[in-house]
Design a protein around this motif. Structure first.
Motif, PDB file in Angstrom:
ATOM      1  N   GLU A 196      16.867 -19.559 -40.676  1.00  0.00           N
ATOM      2  CA  GLU A 196      16.046 -19.497 -41.887  1.00  0.00           C
ATOM      3  C   GLU A 196      14.840 -20.421 -41.815  1.00  0.00           C
ATOM      4  O   GLU A 196      13.793 -20.144 -42.409  1.00  0.00           O
ATOM      5  CB  GLU A 196      16.900 -19.831 -43.107  1.00  0.00           C
ATOM      6  CG  GLU A 196      17.912 -18.750 -43.457  1.00  0.00           C
ATOM      7  CD  GLU A 196      18.700 -19.084 -44.707  1.00  0.00           C
ATOM      8  OE1 GLU A 196      18.431 -20.145 -45.307  1.00  0.00           O
ATOM      9  OE2 GLU A 196      19.572 -18.276 -45.090  1.00  0.00           O
ATOM     10  N   LYS A 215      22.148  -8.281 -32.493  1.00  0.00           N
ATOM     11  CA  LYS A 215      20.816  -8.477 -33.046  1.00  0.00           C
ATOM     12  C   LYS A 215      20.938  -9.059 -34.453  1.00  0.00           C
ATOM     13  O   LYS A 215      21.626  -8.513 -35.309  1.00  0.00           O
ATOM     14  CB  LYS A 215      20.061  -7.156 -33.104  1.00  0.00           C
ATOM     15  CG  LYS A 215      19.720  -6.569 -31.736  1.00  0.00           C
ATOM     16  CD  LYS A 215      18.703  -7.426 -30.982  1.00  0.00           C
ATOM     17  CE  LYS A 215      17.323  -7.359 -31.601  1.00  0.00           C
ATOM     18  NZ  LYS A 215      16.316  -8.112 -30.787  1.00  0.00           N
ATOM     19  N   ASN A 217      17.977 -10.012 -36.130  1.00  0.00           N
ATOM     20  CA  ASN A 217      16.809  -9.365 -36.717  1.00  0.00           C
ATOM     21  C   ASN A 217      16.056  -8.714 -35.563  1.00  0.00           C
ATOM     22  O   ASN A 217      16.555  -8.672 -34.433  1.00  0.00           O
ATOM     23  CB  ASN A 217      15.941 -10.355 -37.519  1.00  0.00           C
ATOM     24  CG  ASN A 217      15.496 -11.543 -36.670  1.00  0.00           C
ATOM     25  OD1 ASN A 217      15.148 -11.383 -35.496  1.00  0.00           O
ATOM     26  ND2 ASN A 217      15.504 -12.742 -37.257  1.00  0.00           N
ATOM     27  N   GLU A 218      14.861  -8.233 -35.799  1.00  0.00           N
ATOM     28  CA  GLU A 218      14.156  -7.501 -34.746  1.00  0.00           C
ATOM     29  C   GLU A 218      13.751  -8.402 -33.576  1.00  0.00           C
ATOM     30  O   GLU A 218      13.468  -7.914 -32.477  1.00  0.00           O
ATOM     31  CB  GLU A 218      12.914  -6.807 -35.310  1.00  0.00           C
ATOM     32  CG  GLU A 218      11.883  -7.742 -35.911  1.00  0.00           C
ATOM     33  CD  GLU A 218      10.702  -7.012 -36.485  1.00  0.00           C
ATOM     34  OE1 GLU A 218       9.639  -7.652 -36.657  1.00  0.00           O
ATOM     35  OE2 GLU A 218      10.823  -5.794 -36.748  1.00  0.00           O
ATOM     36  N   THR A 220      15.535 -11.742 -32.916  1.00  0.00           N
ATOM     37  CA  THR A 220      16.547 -12.719 -32.531  1.00  0.00           C
ATOM     38  C   THR A 220      17.880 -12.071 -32.196  1.00  0.00           C
ATOM     39  O   THR A 220      18.344 -11.179 -32.902  1.00  0.00           O
ATOM     40  CB  THR A 220      16.763 -13.742 -33.666  1.00  0.00           C
ATOM     41  OG1 THR A 220      15.507 -14.341 -33.996  1.00  0.00           O
ATOM     42  CG2 THR A 220      17.739 -14.839 -33.240  1.00  0.00           C
TER      43      THR A 220
END
Length: 253
Positions: A196, A215, A217-218, A220
């Motif tokens: 975050e 995954k 997010n796109e 990480t």
């Protein structure tokens, strides 16, 4: 570090584990893997619990593991950076591996840029906030006065005591459940909280004895490296992608 070549990651080999009966076979297999990767490795990350128990005495080195220590030293001597993260089983490393083998020992998590990507690297023990029992034990294990007292024990007694403790660990249990959900794990939740406020491309950890490449997010990914008890797995990064592999599919070795 050369732009060409591969970065390798491995964790939880547990060499010499008293709860296991195939220690020699696993050591030979791990030695074979180290021999094979030396043709293209440019950096090696040993991500903790490589040894089932390790303790540095000033004048005494743990018996065994000669094949592995020799190969690690040879890689370091050839100019390959070798990083050794202490795990919950081999956290009592002080200066022996650094001075004798030429490796870099990490006693806590680090942020490392590798081939332009940002990596959060850790064995993983102590990051799960729900594992309060182990977090308390780790404070005891890393307490300097208590380490000094332990060092006063004769190595024969100290290692016998440690091996008895290890033999009662989860390594001796065969009931690894298949319902593991990585995004519900405490280490994954730690990573999500960390992400975050700290952008990271890869979280790479061991400790769980599970393989995962999830995954978040796109950008990480969360990586669990597995082990050399059931999966005989490792991670490899070529600068573009991170892959989890099994060594010659010898999971039944």
């Amino acid at each position: 570090m050369s732009e060409k070549g591969l970065i390798y990651f491995v964790s939880d080999v547990h060499l010499g584990a008293p709860a296991l009966t195939n220690n020699r076979e696993r050591e030979l297999l791990f030695a074979s893997w180290l021999d094979e990767i030396k043709t293209d490795v440019v950096e090696l990350y040993l991500m903790g619990d490589i040894f089932d128990f390790w303790y540095d005495y000033k004048k005494v080195a743990p018996r065994g593991f000669t094949r592995i220590l020799g190969r690690i030293a040879a890689l370091a001597d050839s100019g390959i950076p070798v990083h050794f993260f202490t795990g919950n089983h081999d956290l009592w490393m002080f200066d022996y591996l650094e001075e004798e083998l030429g490796v870099k020992v990490h006693r806590k998590q680090i942020i490392q840029t590798i081939k332009g990507k940002k990596f959060f690297l850790a064995h993983g023990d102590g990051l799960d906030a729900g594992d309060k029992g182990y977090i308390f034990l780790k404070k005891i294990f890393t307490n300097k006065p208590l380490q000094w007292l332990f060092s006063r024990l004769h190595p024969n007694f100290a290692f016998t005591l440690a091996h008895k403790w290890s033999a009662s660990s989860r390594l001796s249990k065969s009931d690894y459940h298949d319902d593991f959900m990585v995004n519900q794990d405490g280490m994954y939740k730690f990573a999500a909280d960390f992400l975050e406020t700290n952008p990271v491309d890869y979280f790479v950890m061991g400790h769980r004895h599970r393989m995962a490449n999830e995954k978040m997010n796109e950008k990480t990914s969360f990586i669990l490296l597995g082990d050399w008890i059931r999966s005989f797995s490792y991670g490899v990064f070529d600068g573009e992608k991170f892959e989890l592999k099994k060594y010659k599919d010898k999971a039944s070795a």
